[in-house]
Design an enzyme around this catalytic site. Structure first.
Site, PDB file in Angstrom:
ATOM      1  N   THR A  12       0.810  -1.224   0.000  1.00  0.00           N
ATOM      2  CA  THR A  12       0.000   0.000   0.000  1.00  0.00           C
ATOM      3  C   THR A  12       0.839   1.268   0.000  1.00  0.00           C
ATOM      4  O   THR A  12       0.490   2.253  -0.649  1.00  0.00           O
ATOM      5  CB  THR A  12      -0.902  -0.005   1.267  1.00  0.00           C
ATOM      6  OG1 THR A  12      -1.799  -1.101   1.160  1.00  0.00           O
ATOM      7  CG2 THR A  12      -1.705   1.266   1.391  1.00  0.00           C
ATOM      8  N   ASP A  57       1.395  -6.535  -4.564  1.00  0.00           N
ATOM      9  CA  ASP A  57       0.525  -6.546  -3.397  1.00  0.00           C
ATOM     10  C   ASP A  57       1.027  -7.746  -2.609  1.00  0.00           C
ATOM     11  O   ASP A  57       1.210  -8.835  -3.169  1.00  0.00           O
ATOM     12  CB  ASP A  57      -0.930  -6.763  -3.846  1.00  0.00           C
ATOM     13  CG  ASP A  57      -1.892  -6.710  -2.678  1.00  0.00           C
ATOM     14  OD1 ASP A  57      -1.694  -7.479  -1.725  1.00  0.00           O
ATOM     15  OD2 ASP A  57      -2.835  -5.909  -2.711  1.00  0.00           O
ATOM     16  N   SER A  58       1.291  -7.593  -1.328  1.00  0.00           N
ATOM     17  CA  SER A  58       2.001  -8.665  -0.609  1.00  0.00           C
ATOM     18  C   SER A  58       1.189  -9.956  -0.502  1.00  0.00           C
ATOM     19  O   SER A  58       1.727 -10.999  -0.139  1.00  0.00           O
ATOM     20  CB  SER A  58       2.469  -8.197   0.765  1.00  0.00           C
ATOM     21  OG  SER A  58       1.410  -8.176   1.678  1.00  0.00           O
ATOM     22  N   THR A  89       1.376  -4.864   4.129  1.00  0.00           N
ATOM     23  CA  THR A  89       1.191  -5.330   5.507  1.00  0.00           C
ATOM     24  C   THR A  89       0.612  -6.743   5.582  1.00  0.00           C
ATOM     25  O   THR A  89       0.823  -7.443   6.567  1.00  0.00           O
ATOM     26  CB  THR A  89       0.258  -4.380   6.287  1.00  0.00           C
ATOM     27  OG1 THR A  89      -0.990  -4.290   5.591  1.00  0.00           O
ATOM     28  CG2 THR A  89       0.871  -3.005   6.432  1.00  0.00           C
ATOM     29  N   THR A 270      -0.626 -22.767  18.922  1.00  0.00           N
ATOM     30  CA  THR A 270      -1.903 -22.442  19.554  1.00  0.00           C
ATOM     31  C   THR A 270      -2.642 -21.366  18.762  1.00  0.00           C
ATOM     32  O   THR A 270      -2.013 -20.512  18.124  1.00  0.00           O
ATOM     33  CB  THR A 270      -1.723 -21.983  21.015  1.00  0.00           C
ATOM     34  OG1 THR A 270      -2.975 -21.482  21.500  1.00  0.00           O
ATOM     35  CG2 THR A 270      -0.672 -20.896  21.163  1.00  0.00           C
ATOM     36  N   GLN A 271      -3.971 -21.407  18.840  1.00  0.00           N
ATOM     37  CA  GLN A 271      -4.779 -20.367  18.200  1.00  0.00           C
ATOM     38  C   GLN A 271      -4.764 -19.084  19.014  1.00  0.00           C
ATOM     39  O   GLN A 271      -5.190 -18.033  18.526  1.00  0.00           O
ATOM     40  CB  GLN A 271      -6.231 -20.842  18.063  1.00  0.00           C
ATOM     41  CG  GLN A 271      -6.369 -22.016  17.136  1.00  0.00           C
ATOM     42  CD  GLN A 271      -7.772 -22.611  17.126  1.00  0.00           C
ATOM     43  OE1 GLN A 271      -8.738 -21.996  17.566  1.00  0.00           O
ATOM     44  NE2 GLN A 271      -7.880 -23.809  16.611  1.00  0.00           N
ATOM     45  N   CYS A 272      -4.321 -19.173  20.289  1.00  0.00           N
ATOM     46  CA  CYS A 272      -4.275 -17.971  21.124  1.00  0.00           C
ATOM     47  C   CYS A 272      -3.099 -17.096  20.682  1.00  0.00           C
ATOM     48  O   CYS A 272      -1.982 -17.610  20.551  1.00  0.00           O
ATOM     49  CB  CYS A 272      -4.057 -18.326  22.595  1.00  0.00           C
ATOM     50  SG  CYS A 272      -5.306 -19.401  23.253  1.00  0.00           S
TER      51      CYS A 272
END
Ligand code: ASP
Length: 333
Positions: A12, A57-58, A89, A270-272
């Site tokens: 961007t 575009d990344s 980003t 982990t998803q956390c």
């Protein structure tokens, strides 16, 4: 005065609006950089810029593009004191993680930055991000791959994209910032990686077949059985909490065992966003350990993927890779 190489990969920061949405515009971007007095009259550092071809575009970033970025740094390593990589980003945390492993014995700063609003627009966050990234890259204090965004310098392989639309777009929930840029830039000297003793080298990555499976209530693991073949080299299993999977999901364990016997490295993350995997802490994670999975501990999924690409590209055998996944190599654990 130190000299910095800016590698513009796209994103961007250097885009302008078109009737198809935002697209990279290198001419306009260069014009804007040249107009910034901070980068000329104030003399933070001397700099040159290389545009990657094509600018991306990344979301379109590939392993091949990581290799291209790595090669540019490798070829210019002796000529410059530091490197600033401009990047979209969306996949910045993946690129930062990959480069952190690809650069062995890195003794110079590689600071990745970008922006949420293009630099040619009035409210752009890009100007501050570039200037601070260049100041950090010329400070002589950093010997690692990091992300600078909106006042914080984060270890690259600890960072995650946290916000799709906020200016504070990145966080590293399991590691404090390497520096905070308020009125002055304050470095957290105690946690910055020291200058390495060995000679810098660069490991290219092969496009290794890797998968990510996110566990959710009701997941039907048998659906994944077909993809667990010898050709799948690594899997990141994003589990609940400290590494847990549903106990009734009996079909998963034979699949993990099959993967293990095929030589596939199964890494449990982990998803956390915050905290660590502790395999064996609960009955619901014990079985994963017994089936041959390795613990990703507090590694981000981005870092776990990048680390598997790196370790397989180094040509290690599965046993060594399993051991190294649980070993801290670049501050990722
Ligand atoms: N889609 C853009 C990219 O990642 C978003 C950004 O740069 O912020 O290239």
């Amino acid at each position: 005065m130190s000299s910095i190489l800016i590698i513009n990969t796209g994103g961007t920061i250097g885009m302008t609006k078109s009737d198809r949405g935002y697209i990279p515009n290198p001419e306009k971007f260069r014009e804007n950089l040249n107009k910034m007095p901070e980068l000329s009259d104030f003399g933070i550092c001397g700099w040159n810029i290389i545009d990657m071809n094509p600018l991306l575009d990344s979301s379109n970033m590939t392993v091949e593009d990581w290799n291209k970025i790595g090669e540019i740094v490798d070829q210019n390593y002796e000529r410059y004191d530091g490197f600033v990589i401009l990047h979209g980003t969306d996949t910045m945390a993946y690129t930062a993680s990959a480069l952190s492993f690809m650069f062995e014995n890195l003794g110079k700063p590689v600071v990745i930055t970008g922006s949420q609003i293009p630099i040619c627009e009035i409210r752009s966050d890009g100007k501050d991000n570039i200037i601070a990234a260049m100041m950090i890259a010329s400070s002589g204090k950093v010997n690692e791959v990091c992300i600078y965004f909106r006042g914080e310098l984060l270890r690259g392989n600890r960072a995650i994209k946290y916000s799709a639309d906020g200016f504070m777009a990145f966080k590293s929930p399991n590691a404090p910032p390497l520096a905070e840029a308020g009125i002055t830039i304050n470095y957290n000297e105690a946690i910055l990686l020291p200058k390495p003793e060995g000679e810098f080298s660069f490991q290219k990555l092969d496009n290794i077949p890797i998968g990510v499976i996110k566990v959710f209530p009701g997941i039907q693991f048998d659906l994944f059985s077909n993809i667990m073949t010898e050709s799948l080299k690594g899997v990141v299993l994003e589990t609940f909490g400290a590494g847990n999977i549903p106990s009734h999901a009996k079909s998963l364990l034979p699949i993990i065992e099959k993967a293990f016997n095929n030589g596939t490295v199964v890494t449990v993350c982990t998803q956390c966003p915050q905290g660590t995997v502790l395999l064996g802490a609960y009955e619901t994670s014990n079985s994963l350990k017994a089936a041959g999975a390795v613990s990703g501990k507090d590694m981000t999924t981005e870092a776990a993927i990048a680390k598997m690409y790196y370790l397989f590209s180094k040509g290690y055998d599965t046993g060594a890779i399993c051991k190294l996944m649980e070993t801290n190599l670049r501050g990722e654990l």
